[in-house]
Motif scaffolding. Structure first.
Motif, mmCIF file in Angstrom:
data_model
loop_
_atom_site.group_PDB
_atom_site.id
_atom_site.type_symbol
_atom_site.label_atom_id
_atom_site.label_comp_id
_atom_site.label_asym_id
_atom_site.label_seq_id
_atom_site.Cartn_x
_atom_site.Cartn_y
_atom_site.Cartn_z
ATOM 1 N N THR A 65 70.271 -20.041 110.388
ATOM 2 C CA THR A 65 70.199 -18.678 109.850
ATOM 3 C C THR A 65 70.822 -18.558 108.458
ATOM 4 N N GLU A 66 71.421 -19.617 107.960
ATOM 5 C CA GLU A 66 72.081 -19.565 106.658
ATOM 6 C C GLU A 66 71.101 -19.213 105.541
ATOM 7 N N SER A 67 69.893 -19.775 105.599
ATOM 8 C CA SER A 67 68.907 -19.475 104.556
ATOM 9 C C SER A 67 68.500 -18.005 104.598
ATOM 10 N N LEU A 68 68.407 -17.431 105.793
ATOM 11 C CA LEU A 68 68.081 -16.013 105.930
ATOM 12 C C LEU A 68 69.183 -15.155 105.312
ATOM 13 N N GLU A 69 70.421 -15.478 105.588
ATOM 14 C CA GLU A 69 71.548 -14.748 104.990
ATOM 15 C C GLU A 69 71.515 -14.853 103.474
ATOM 16 N N ASP A 70 71.215 -16.048 102.947
ATOM 17 C CA ASP A 70 71.156 -16.243 101.494
ATOM 18 C C ASP A 70 70.067 -15.390 100.856
ATOM 19 N N ILE A 71 68.903 -15.319 101.511
ATOM 20 C CA ILE A 71 67.801 -14.506 100.990
ATOM 21 C C ILE A 71 68.224 -13.042 100.896
ATOM 22 N N VAL A 72 68.796 -12.519 101.968
ATOM 23 C CA VAL A 72 69.165 -11.103 102.006
ATOM 24 C C VAL A 72 70.335 -10.824 101.069
ATOM 25 N N ASN A 73 71.302 -11.724 100.997
ATOM 26 C CA ASN A 73 72.439 -11.530 100.093
ATOM 27 C C ASN A 73 72.019 -11.536 98.630
ATOM 28 N N GLY A 74 70.865 -12.122 98.325
ATOM 29 C CA GLY A 74 70.371 -12.176 96.953
ATOM 30 C C GLY A 74 69.614 -10.933 96.520
ATOM 31 N N ILE A 75 69.430 -9.982 97.389
ATOM 32 C CA ILE A 75 68.685 -8.762 97.071
ATOM 33 C C ILE A 75 69.608 -7.750 96.415
ATOM 34 N N GLU A 76 69.107 -7.116 95.348
ATOM 35 C CA GLU A 76 69.885 -6.102 94.639
ATOM 36 C C GLU A 76 70.184 -4.929 95.565
ATOM 37 N N GLY A 77 71.423 -4.480 95.548
ATOM 38 C CA GLY A 77 71.842 -3.364 96.390
ATOM 39 C C GLY A 77 72.535 -3.810 97.665
ATOM 40 N N VAL A 78 72.559 -5.123 97.923
ATOM 41 C CA VAL A 78 73.210 -5.658 99.124
ATOM 42 C C VAL A 78 74.606 -6.138 98.757
ATOM 43 N N SER A 79 75.599 -5.594 99.434
ATOM 44 C CA SER A 79 76.970 -6.069 99.252
ATOM 45 C C SER A 79 77.122 -7.422 99.942
ATOM 46 N N HIS A 80 76.764 -7.454 101.233
ATOM 47 C CA HIS A 80 76.719 -8.710 101.980
ATOM 48 C C HIS A 80 75.958 -8.502 103.288
ATOM 49 N N ALA A 81 75.508 -9.608 103.831
ATOM 50 C CA ALA A 81 74.777 -9.581 105.096
ATOM 51 C C ALA A 81 75.381 -10.640 106.007
ATOM 52 N N GLU A 82 75.402 -10.346 107.302
ATOM 53 C CA GLU A 82 75.961 -11.311 108.246
ATOM 54 C C GLU A 82 75.157 -11.290 109.542
ATOM 55 N N VAL A 83 75.024 -12.455 110.140
ATOM 56 C CA VAL A 83 74.337 -12.574 111.417
ATOM 57 C C VAL A 83 75.265 -12.065 112.503
ATOM 58 N N VAL A 84 74.757 -11.141 113.323
ATOM 59 C CA VAL A 84 75.533 -10.560 114.403
ATOM 60 C C VAL A 84 75.234 -11.302 115.702
ATOM 61 N N GLN A 85 73.956 -11.654 115.897
ATOM 62 C CA GLN A 85 73.571 -12.317 117.152
ATOM 63 C C GLN A 85 72.275 -13.083 116.934
ATOM 64 N N VAL A 86 72.123 -14.170 117.689
ATOM 65 C CA VAL A 86 70.886 -14.950 117.722
ATOM 66 C C VAL A 86 70.558 -15.190 119.180
ATOM 67 N N THR A 87 69.305 -14.931 119.545
ATOM 68 C CA THR A 87 68.875 -15.160 120.908
ATOM 69 C C THR A 87 67.505 -15.822 120.914
ATOM 70 N N ARG A 88 67.290 -16.698 121.868
ATOM 71 C CA ARG A 88 66.034 -17.441 121.948
ATOM 72 C C ARG A 88 64.988 -16.574 122.648
#
Length: 91
Positions: A65-88
């Protein structure tokens, strides 16, 4: 191969960030095979709200999920993003 559902909490820079526009930006930047399936808002404090997005993605993604966090953190207006949960999703 199964997919996973990632619950990602996105904190905006300020209470002036339009969360609907932010959702559209996140959706447009998702790689092929990823799908935004749901969104919610969650109050933080003093009128500030976090955006909670549910994203379906392939389970065997390099970097997890690190790449997903990096994508979202790179968007203007985002302070930070974090994964809360992952489920299969699949078995």
């Amino acid at each position: 191969m199964a997919d996973v559902l990632v619950i990602l909490k996105v904190y905006p820079d300020s209470d002036e960030v339009n969360l609907d526009n932010l959702t559209q930006q996140i959706n447009s930047k998702l790689p092929q095979g990823y799908k935004l399936v749901r969104k919610e808002t969650e109050p933080i404090a003093y009128g500030l709200k976090a955006l909670v997005v549910y994203i379906q993605m392939p389970e065997n993604t390099e970097g997890g999920t690190e790449s997903l966090e990096d994508i979202v953190n790179g968007i203007e207006g985002v302070s930070h993003a974090e994964v809360v949960q992952v489920t299969r999703l699949g078995f």
